[in-house]
Design an enzyme around this catalytic site. Structure first.
Site, PDB file in Angstrom:
ATOM      1  N   CYS A 124      -5.231   0.313   3.828  1.00 29.61           N
ATOM      2  CA  CYS A 124      -5.323  -1.115   4.145  1.00 29.61           C
ATOM      3  C   CYS A 124      -6.727  -1.651   3.900  1.00 29.61           C
ATOM      4  CB  CYS A 124      -4.900  -1.357   5.584  1.00 29.61           C
ATOM      5  SG  CYS A 124      -5.893  -0.484   6.823  1.00 29.61           S
ATOM      6  N   ASN A 162      -1.075  -9.391   4.655  1.00 26.59           N
ATOM      7  CA  ASN A 162      -0.969  -7.953   4.884  1.00 26.59           C
ATOM      8  C   ASN A 162      -0.736  -7.240   3.553  1.00 26.59           C
ATOM      9  OD1 ASN A 162      -0.871  -5.546   6.284  1.00 26.59           O
ATOM     10  ND2 ASN A 162       0.794  -6.140   7.634  1.00 26.59           N
ATOM     11  N   ASP A 195     -16.801  -2.731   4.404  1.00 29.86           N
ATOM     12  CA  ASP A 195     -18.217  -2.808   4.039  1.00 29.86           C
ATOM     13  C   ASP A 195     -18.622  -1.622   3.167  1.00 29.86           C
ATOM     14  OD1 ASP A 195     -17.754  -1.540   6.675  1.00 29.86           O
ATOM     15  OD2 ASP A 195     -19.880  -1.075   6.592  1.00 29.86           O
ATOM     16  N   GLU A 198      -6.645  -4.433 -11.544  1.00 33.24           N
ATOM     17  CA  GLU A 198      -5.422  -3.688 -11.205  1.00 33.24           C
ATOM     18  C   GLU A 198      -4.738  -3.164 -12.465  1.00 33.24           C
ATOM     19  OE1 GLU A 198      -3.527  -2.075  -8.320  1.00 33.24           O
ATOM     20  OE2 GLU A 198      -4.073  -4.038  -7.552  1.00 33.24           O
ATOM     21  N   GLN A 227       0.801  -1.221   0.000  1.00 30.22           N
ATOM     22  CA  GLN A 227       0.000   0.000   0.000  1.00 30.22           C
ATOM     23  C   GLN A 227       0.830   1.265   0.000  1.00 30.22           C
ATOM     24  OE1 GLN A 227      -1.628  -1.159   3.984  1.00 30.22           O
ATOM     25  NE2 GLN A 227      -1.437   1.030   4.451  1.00 30.22           N
ATOM     26  N   GLU A 279      -7.287  -1.401  -6.066  1.00 25.65           N
ATOM     27  CA  GLU A 279      -7.457  -0.641  -4.834  1.00 25.65           C
ATOM     28  C   GLU A 279      -7.608   0.850  -5.129  1.00 25.65           C
ATOM     29  OE1 GLU A 279      -5.714  -4.430  -4.238  1.00 25.65           O
ATOM     30  OE2 GLU A 279      -4.742  -2.739  -5.254  1.00 25.65           O
ATOM     31  N   ASP A 300      -7.377  -1.281  14.289  1.00 26.43           N
ATOM     32  CA  ASP A 300      -6.961  -0.080  13.570  1.00 26.43           C
ATOM     33  C   ASP A 300      -6.344  -0.403  12.214  1.00 26.43           C
ATOM     34  OD1 ASP A 300      -4.472  -1.117  14.218  1.00 26.43           O
ATOM     35  OD2 ASP A 300      -3.936   0.470  15.632  1.00 26.43           O
ATOM     36  N   HIS A 301      -6.360  -1.677  11.838  1.00 24.18           N
ATOM     37  CA  HIS A 301      -5.713  -2.100  10.598  1.00 24.18           C
ATOM     38  C   HIS A 301      -6.481  -3.268   9.984  1.00 24.18           C
ATOM     39  CE1 HIS A 301      -2.587  -2.684   7.681  1.00 24.18           C
ATOM     40  NE2 HIS A 301      -2.210  -3.854   8.154  1.00 24.18           N
TER      41      HIS A 301
END
Length: 341
Positions: A139, A308, A185, A200, A133, A164, A276-277
């Site tokens: 994330c 990740n 969501d 992508e 990222q 993304e 938080d991730h």
């Protein structure tokens, strides 16, 4: 007189810190900069070197303790070595749970009678290679595309990497904030309502807030008809992983050790349960060697396999094994969601 002494002491501490560079690490520092493409101004390099050395000492001490059996995982120097924890949080996380109303979301209520001892959807072709990222709090977008990539493969048997950047640029009106954070969501609602998401390759990642949505229907590489949130808890996550496939999950990643995780089963008693991730759960399992019950450490041996979005130089080639069945460790069972296709 007392004030002058105090000033001299402060000055001495400042000078001491400025000259605290460990020159035995010069070659290690230079190699690290070269490996990660780090370049600094003459004024900033000293500060970054000091932060890096402090992190280096922390990693070395942890791994010494790990060798003594005090930890179940190792740390390693990576691309985050010159960042403070505050700088890291500001650029690498991005899950915004402040607006979540779980009671209003559709809940998965699937029935799974049997769950195997281990699941790994990577081996079944459901998972694209690890992505990065960059310095964008996106994330949530990577977790979203990962879950949808898996569901599309389940339906079509074709694995296509999804965009993304499409989500970063286009889902603001659904509550997401691009490189400043978002929710999975919200991303799925956007994809459902707009009829799809680009690949992508047709809508490449820039790690920036362009503020311009460039998606068109001709770029559609995937779509979804809705989404489901899982009931809270690890039991539901395990069953959904078996029945559904890869799941978007959330954890707390604020501890210093999370930033430098390299291998093993991550478990830290101080890990918060406030997510938080966002990551992607692609399976679960357990280590071959069960823990010694006589050991005071009582290390975990069951784990979740999490993908990740910090590149392959973090963790186990970009993945983490997180302690499983340890009371939602790091908040793993708090907020999990997947798209329906």
């Amino acid at each position: 007189m007392e004030r002058r002494v105090a000033v001299l002491i402060v000055f001495a501490v400042g000078v001491s810190s400025l000259h605290a560079v460990d020159h035995t690490l010069d070659s290690v520092w230079e190699d690290w900069k070269s490996l990660h493409g780090k370049e600094y101004t003459q004024d900033s390099e000293g500060q970054r070197r000091m932060i890096w050395e402090e992190n280096h000492r922390f990693i070395q001490q942890h791994n010494l303790e790990e060798a003594q059996g005090k930890h179940s995982y190792k740390l390693g120097m990576n691309q985050f070595g010159d960042l403070t924890d505050q700088e890291f949080r500001e650029t690498m996380l991005g899950l915004d749970m402040s607006s979540v109303d779980v009671s209003s979301l559709p809940v998965w209520n699937g029935t799974v009678l049997h769950t195997p001892e281990q699941v790994d959807w990577r081996k079944q072709g459901y998972v694209t290679p690890v992505k990065d990222q960059g310095t964008c709090n996106s994330c949530w977008a990577f977790s979203s595309t990962g879950a949808l990539e898996g569901q599309m493969f389940k339906k079509t048997r074709r694995l296509v990497s999804l965009s993304e950047q499409n989500l970063i640029d286009c889902s603001r009106c659904y509550g997401n904030r691009g490189c400043e954070g978002g929710l999975m969501d919200n991303a799925f609602r956007y994809i459902r309502d707009k009829g799809g998401i680009a690949s992508e390759s047709s809508y490449p990642y820039t790690a920036e807030d362009t503020m311009l949505c460039r998606y068109s229907e001709s770029q559609r590489a995937a779509s979804c008809k809705g989404y489901k949130i899982l009931p809270e808890g690890e039991n539901a996550l395990r069953k959904a992983l078996v029945y559904v496939g890869p799941i978007s999950v959330s954890v707390n990643s604020s501890l210093h050790t999370f930033k430098f995780y390299e291998s093993g089963i991550y478990f830290h008693r101080k890990c918060s349960k406030s997510p938080d991730h966002a990551l992607l759960a692609v399976g679960y399992g357990k280590s071959i060697d069960e823990p010694d019950t006589s050991s005071r450490a009582k290390h975990p041996y069951k784990f979740w396999i999490l993908k990740n979005s910090w590149g392959t130089r973090w963790g186990e080639g970009g993945y983490m094994r997180l302690a499983r069945d340890r009371r939602n460790h790091c908040g793993i069972g708090i907020f999990s969601v997947y798209p329906e296709v």
